[in-house]
Design a protein around this motif. Sequence first.
Motif, PDB file in Angstrom:
ATOM      1  N   PHE A 230      49.193  47.737  -6.475  1.00 60.17           N
ATOM      2  CA  PHE A 230      48.213  46.863  -6.053  1.00 60.17           C
ATOM      3  C   PHE A 230      46.845  47.597  -7.278  1.00 60.17           C
ATOM      4  O   PHE A 230      45.394  48.259  -6.804  1.00 60.17           O
ATOM      5  N   ARG A 231      47.237  47.162  -8.993  1.00 52.83           N
ATOM      6  CA  ARG A 231      45.840  48.232  -9.698  1.00 52.83           C
ATOM      7  C   ARG A 231      45.824  46.837 -10.283  1.00 52.83           C
ATOM      8  O   ARG A 231      46.499  46.201 -10.739  1.00 52.83           O
ATOM      9  N   ASP A 232      44.702  46.786 -11.100  1.00 55.04           N
ATOM     10  CA  ASP A 232      44.804  45.616 -11.984  1.00 55.04           C
ATOM     11  C   ASP A 232      45.457  46.318 -12.860  1.00 55.04           C
ATOM     12  O   ASP A 232      45.953  45.559 -13.481  1.00 55.04           O
ATOM     13  N   GLU A 233      45.235  47.653 -13.206  1.00 56.04           N
ATOM     14  CA  GLU A 233      46.545  48.118 -14.589  1.00 56.04           C
ATOM     15  C   GLU A 233      47.571  47.468 -14.239  1.00 56.04           C
ATOM     16  O   GLU A 233      48.377  47.504 -15.442  1.00 56.04           O
ATOM     17  N   THR A 234      48.235  48.129 -13.047  1.00 53.95           N
ATOM     18  CA  THR A 234      49.506  47.637 -13.084  1.00 53.95           C
ATOM     19  C   THR A 234      50.157  46.240 -13.153  1.00 53.95           C
ATOM     20  O   THR A 234      50.963  45.602 -13.508  1.00 53.95           O
ATOM     21  N   THR A 235      48.984  45.564 -12.690  1.00 55.14           N
ATOM     22  CA  THR A 235      49.329  43.675 -13.036  1.00 55.14           C
ATOM     23  C   THR A 235      49.451  43.199 -14.121  1.00 55.14           C
ATOM     24  O   THR A 235      49.946  42.242 -14.928  1.00 55.14           O
ATOM     25  N   GLU A 236      47.559  43.723 -14.953  1.00 54.42           N
ATOM     26  CA  GLU A 236      48.114  43.733 -15.958  1.00 54.42           C
ATOM     27  C   GLU A 236      49.690  43.928 -17.111  1.00 54.42           C
ATOM     28  O   GLU A 236      49.977  42.625 -17.822  1.00 54.42           O
ATOM     29  N   PHE A 237      49.529  45.232 -16.673  1.00 58.37           N
ATOM     30  CA  PHE A 237      51.199  45.576 -17.472  1.00 58.37           C
ATOM     31  C   PHE A 237      52.730  44.728 -17.442  1.00 58.37           C
ATOM     32  O   PHE A 237      53.253  44.249 -17.792  1.00 58.37           O
ATOM     33  N   LEU A 238      52.378  44.275 -15.547  1.00 57.48           N
ATOM     34  CA  LEU A 238      53.873  43.497 -15.534  1.00 57.48           C
ATOM     35  C   LEU A 238      53.448  41.707 -15.485  1.00 57.48           C
ATOM     36  O   LEU A 238      54.510  41.436 -16.217  1.00 57.48           O
ATOM     37  N   LYS A 239      52.704  41.876 -15.680  1.00 57.29           N
ATOM     38  CA  LYS A 239      52.400  40.172 -16.714  1.00 57.29           C
ATOM     39  C   LYS A 239      53.064  40.533 -18.437  1.00 57.29           C
ATOM     40  O   LYS A 239      53.980  39.374 -18.218  1.00 57.29           O
ATOM     41  N   ARG A 240      52.567  41.805 -18.891  1.00 54.85           N
ATOM     42  CA  ARG A 240      53.481  41.545 -19.841  1.00 54.85           C
ATOM     43  C   ARG A 240      54.248  42.176 -20.523  1.00 54.85           C
ATOM     44  O   ARG A 240      55.413  41.286 -21.380  1.00 54.85           O
ATOM     45  N   TRP A 241      55.120  42.454 -19.093  1.00 57.92           N
ATOM     46  CA  TRP A 241      56.057  43.972 -19.275  1.00 57.92           C
ATOM     47  C   TRP A 241      57.168  42.639 -18.945  1.00 57.92           C
ATOM     48  O   TRP A 241      57.960  42.029 -19.173  1.00 57.92           O
ATOM     49  N   LYS A 242      56.863  41.815 -17.681  1.00 55.01           N
ATOM     50  CA  LYS A 242      57.574  40.783 -17.461  1.00 55.01           C
ATOM     51  C   LYS A 242      58.017  39.134 -18.624  1.00 55.01           C
ATOM     52  O   LYS A 242      58.783  39.274 -19.039  1.00 55.01           O
ATOM     53  N   GLY A 243      56.931  39.160 -19.375  1.00 54.95           N
ATOM     54  CA  GLY A 243      56.643  38.322 -20.354  1.00 54.95           C
ATOM     55  C   GLY A 243      58.238  39.565 -21.569  1.00 54.95           C
ATOM     56  O   GLY A 243      58.693  38.139 -22.086  1.00 54.95           O
TER      57      GLY A 243
END
Length: 306
Positions: A230-243
Amino acid sequence: MSDETQDLAAMPQLVIVTGMSGAGRTEAMHVFEDLGYFCVDNLPSSLIGSLVDLDGVMREEGRTAERRLAVVCDARNRDFFGSLNAALADLRGRGVDYTVLFLDADDEKLVSRYKSSRRRHPMCEEGTTIGQGIQRERQLLMELRDAADYVIDTTDMLPQKLRSTIRSLFATGNERKGLAVTVYSFGFKHGAPLDADVVMDVRFLPNPYYDPDLRPLTGLDAPVRDFVMFRDETTEFLKRWKGLLDVVMPGYVAEGKQQLAIAVGCTGGQHRSVALAEATGDYLKSKGYRVSVAHRDLRLAEKAGK
């Protein structure tokens, strides 16, 4: 019924792989193994019925779960030509459902494959050529080829194409299940992974280690998982990682890759990498892949944290 259960239900219970020697039976068996079949190579055709009976008894006794069988029957066994038709007739009479897959290739290609492999053709006797052995085998197999459920001509096929063709016939909509994916966490301080196909370094994310309350916990514990996820850094990372995963994973499937290891690393392999390996595994499972998740250094990291 889940999509996976529906896919399995559509797959034949018993597959008999046969055909011309050198046409790709070994590669075919690898595909069926990846699809979860129990495979037996070079089985005398007279024993097919016994194998089916034995598997049924073991399931009734609870010694094995329900499983699908794939057997190779070919000219390496002396009883092949004389008893396969009788074995198939016996299975039909007993109401056993089966599918026959016949692999073929033109004579020139078969000769070339045998010459390059330097193996002896099973139908070659003393004083006969490879070509003569192939002609004899083809004549004896003519009736079986005509009666087969599927015939695949592998003359111009690379192994990758043969694998995808078999999957399209026997596991429609289930191609991703042929790729066994392992996602595991690790700690860089315990050594970089040696067997990973994809390595993701998540040490750029804030580290729970520096919180005294979180330090003795792991990424499997809710407080640490929440701290990481639940961190902004992780949210952005997961978006790109899943992509990225959405791009590379179908490519691995198309290439016929059978095993894939994805390693997610942090400093100690205790907090960030554990939480994100679990999240990665969950995401790939949701996309229909066959995934297992492991944590290489969790035991070491827990000791180090005590």
